[in-house]
Motif scaffolding. Structure first.
Motif, PDB file in Angstrom:
ATOM      1  N   VAL A  70       0.740  -1.648   0.027  1.00  0.00           N
ATOM      2  CA  VAL A  70      -0.143  -0.179   0.404  1.00  0.00           C
ATOM      3  C   VAL A  70       0.826   1.151  -0.349  1.00  0.00           C
ATOM      4  N   ASP A  71       0.281   2.595  -0.741  1.00  0.00           N
ATOM      5  CA  ASP A  71       1.580   3.283  -1.148  1.00  0.00           C
ATOM      6  C   ASP A  71       1.239   4.082  -0.229  1.00  0.00           C
ATOM      7  N   GLU A  72       1.280   4.343   1.446  1.00  0.00           N
ATOM      8  CA  GLU A  72       1.610   4.892   2.454  1.00  0.00           C
ATOM      9  C   GLU A  72       2.647   4.698   3.491  1.00  0.00           C
ATOM     10  N   ALA A  73       3.371   5.785   3.468  1.00  0.00           N
ATOM     11  CA  ALA A  73       4.764   5.387   4.232  1.00  0.00           C
ATOM     12  C   ALA A  73       4.919   4.913   4.904  1.00  0.00           C
ATOM     13  N   ASN A  74       3.852   5.827   6.272  1.00  0.00           N
ATOM     14  CA  ASN A  74       4.339   5.162   7.749  1.00  0.00           C
ATOM     15  C   ASN A  74       3.904   3.533   6.923  1.00  0.00           C
ATOM     16  N   ILE A  94       4.269   1.056   4.800  1.00  0.00           N
ATOM     17  CA  ILE A  94       5.940   1.025   4.370  1.00  0.00           C
ATOM     18  C   ILE A  94       7.571   1.079   5.667  1.00  0.00           C
ATOM     19  N   LYS A  95       7.264   1.590   6.408  1.00  0.00           N
ATOM     20  CA  LYS A  95       7.887   1.585   7.116  1.00  0.00           C
ATOM     21  C   LYS A  95       8.002   0.717   8.694  1.00  0.00           C
ATOM     22  N   GLU A  96       6.746   0.842   9.006  1.00  0.00           N
ATOM     23  CA  GLU A  96       5.991  -0.789   9.670  1.00  0.00           C
ATOM     24  C   GLU A  96       6.482  -1.611   9.086  1.00  0.00           C
ATOM     25  N   TYR A  97       5.834  -2.255   8.137  1.00  0.00           N
ATOM     26  CA  TYR A  97       5.939  -3.608   7.412  1.00  0.00           C
ATOM     27  C   TYR A  97       7.166  -4.093   7.458  1.00  0.00           C
ATOM     28  N   GLU A  98       8.668  -2.270   7.188  1.00  0.00           N
ATOM     29  CA  GLU A  98       9.790  -2.918   7.121  1.00  0.00           C
ATOM     30  C   GLU A  98      10.166  -3.098   8.636  1.00  0.00           C
ATOM     31  N   THR A  99      10.013  -2.425   9.457  1.00  0.00           N
ATOM     32  CA  THR A  99      10.177  -2.917  10.855  1.00  0.00           C
ATOM     33  C   THR A  99      10.192  -4.301  11.504  1.00  0.00           C
ATOM     34  N   ILE A 100       8.187  -4.145  11.124  1.00  0.00           N
ATOM     35  CA  ILE A 100       7.609  -5.890  11.088  1.00  0.00           C
ATOM     36  C   ILE A 100       8.611  -7.327  10.921  1.00  0.00           C
ATOM     37  N   HIS A 101       9.260  -6.776   9.946  1.00  0.00           N
ATOM     38  CA  HIS A 101      10.361  -8.018   9.438  1.00  0.00           C
ATOM     39  C   HIS A 101      11.971  -8.268   9.488  1.00  0.00           C
ATOM     40  N   GLN A 102      12.317  -7.417  10.277  1.00  0.00           N
ATOM     41  CA  GLN A 102      13.182  -7.049  11.004  1.00  0.00           C
ATOM     42  C   GLN A 102      13.129  -8.915  11.776  1.00  0.00           C
ATOM     43  N   GLN A 103      12.336  -8.801  13.113  1.00  0.00           N
ATOM     44  CA  GLN A 103      12.496 -10.148  13.209  1.00  0.00           C
ATOM     45  C   GLN A 103      10.570 -10.274  13.271  1.00  0.00           C
ATOM     46  N   ILE A 104      10.763 -11.790  12.296  1.00  0.00           N
ATOM     47  CA  ILE A 104       9.242 -11.943  12.267  1.00  0.00           C
ATOM     48  C   ILE A 104       9.006 -12.960  13.511  1.00  0.00           C
ATOM     49  N   ILE A 129      13.314 -10.290   0.831  1.00  0.00           N
ATOM     50  CA  ILE A 129      12.671  -9.987   0.473  1.00  0.00           C
ATOM     51  C   ILE A 129      13.430  -8.651  -0.201  1.00  0.00           C
ATOM     52  N   TRP A 130      13.479  -8.131  -1.110  1.00  0.00           N
ATOM     53  CA  TRP A 130      13.616  -6.406  -1.363  1.00  0.00           C
ATOM     54  C   TRP A 130      12.831  -5.718  -1.788  1.00  0.00           C
ATOM     55  N   ARG A 131      12.834  -4.777  -2.129  1.00  0.00           N
ATOM     56  CA  ARG A 131      11.624  -2.817  -2.367  1.00  0.00           C
ATOM     57  C   ARG A 131      12.650  -2.093  -2.938  1.00  0.00           C
ATOM     58  N   LEU A 132      11.610  -2.206  -3.607  1.00  0.00           N
ATOM     59  CA  LEU A 132      11.772  -1.138  -4.799  1.00  0.00           C
ATOM     60  C   LEU A 132      10.358   0.236  -5.120  1.00  0.00           C
ATOM     61  N   GLY A 133      10.298   1.032  -4.122  1.00  0.00           N
ATOM     62  CA  GLY A 133       9.365   1.718  -3.534  1.00  0.00           C
ATOM     63  C   GLY A 133       8.053   0.816  -3.231  1.00  0.00           C
ATOM     64  N   THR A 134       7.159   1.011  -4.042  1.00  0.00           N
ATOM     65  CA  THR A 134       5.907  -0.270  -3.460  1.00  0.00           C
ATOM     66  C   THR A 134       5.862  -1.333  -3.851  1.00  0.00           C
ATOM     67  N   GLN A 140      -0.336  -4.875   2.623  1.00  0.00           N
ATOM     68  CA  GLN A 140       0.095  -5.256   0.866  1.00  0.00           C
ATOM     69  C   GLN A 140      -1.111  -5.453  -0.116  1.00  0.00           C
ATOM     70  N   LYS A 141      -1.031  -5.444  -0.720  1.00  0.00           N
ATOM     71  CA  LYS A 141      -1.951  -5.292  -1.995  1.00  0.00           C
ATOM     72  C   LYS A 141      -2.047  -5.737  -3.977  1.00  0.00           C
ATOM     73  N   PRO A 142      -2.393  -6.789  -4.044  1.00  0.00           N
ATOM     74  CA  PRO A 142      -1.869  -7.334  -5.275  1.00  0.00           C
ATOM     75  C   PRO A 142      -1.407  -6.393  -5.706  1.00  0.00           C
ATOM     76  N   THR A 143       0.071  -7.299  -6.942  1.00  0.00           N
ATOM     77  CA  THR A 143       0.586  -5.973  -8.541  1.00  0.00           C
ATOM     78  C   THR A 143      -0.870  -6.238  -9.107  1.00  0.00           C
ATOM     79  N   PRO A 144      -0.633  -5.400 -10.539  1.00  0.00           N
ATOM     80  CA  PRO A 144      -1.667  -5.623 -11.268  1.00  0.00           C
ATOM     81  C   PRO A 144      -2.140  -6.953 -12.242  1.00  0.00           C
ATOM     82  N   TRP A 145      -0.810  -7.787 -11.909  1.00  0.00           N
ATOM     83  CA  TRP A 145      -0.696  -8.417 -12.965  1.00  0.00           C
ATOM     84  C   TRP A 145      -1.086 -10.396 -11.783  1.00  0.00           C
TER      85      TRP A 145
END
Length: 115
Positions: free
Chosen positions: A14-18, A20-30, A48-53, A90-95
């Protein structure tokens, strides 16, 4: 030595900075149960790697792994709760087919197969 196979998948955030930051923090220790389930399914390494969303997941799996077996193991109540919480970010890709989440990417280049 067991044979390792690599799969790559994509998913969007989801394209919301807060979020995305929370998602990354959670994934530091699942959650430990989720990590254990991943390993038990035959996944020997996952990144898992990220570029933008856009997220890009690399999975190296051993010969015990199958997507069907992994789906069965994901029926664990803790994993179900984890996945439900992750959909907040998360949200699905267009494909991505309806009802799916991570979608397999097609490999189009391999340097080892070049002259």
């Amino acid at each position: 030595m067991s044979k390792i196979t690599r799969y790559c998948q994509a998913l969007d955030l989801v394209d919301e900075a807060n979020l995305i930051k929370e998602y990354e923090t959670i994934h530091q220790q699942i959650w430990p149960e989720v990590a254990q389930n991943i390993r038990h399914s035959g996944i020997v390494d996952m990144q898992i790697w990220r570029l933008g969303t856009r997220l890009f997941m690399i999975m190296d799996v051993d010969e015990t792994f199958s997507f069907e077996r992994s789906a069965q193991l994901n029926n664990n109540p803790t994993v179900i709760k984890w996945e439900e919480q992750m959909w907040r970010f998360q949200k699905p890709t267009p494909w991505t087919p309806d009802g799916s989440k991570w979608v397999l990417m097609e490999q189009i280049f391999d340097l080892s197969k070049q002259p």
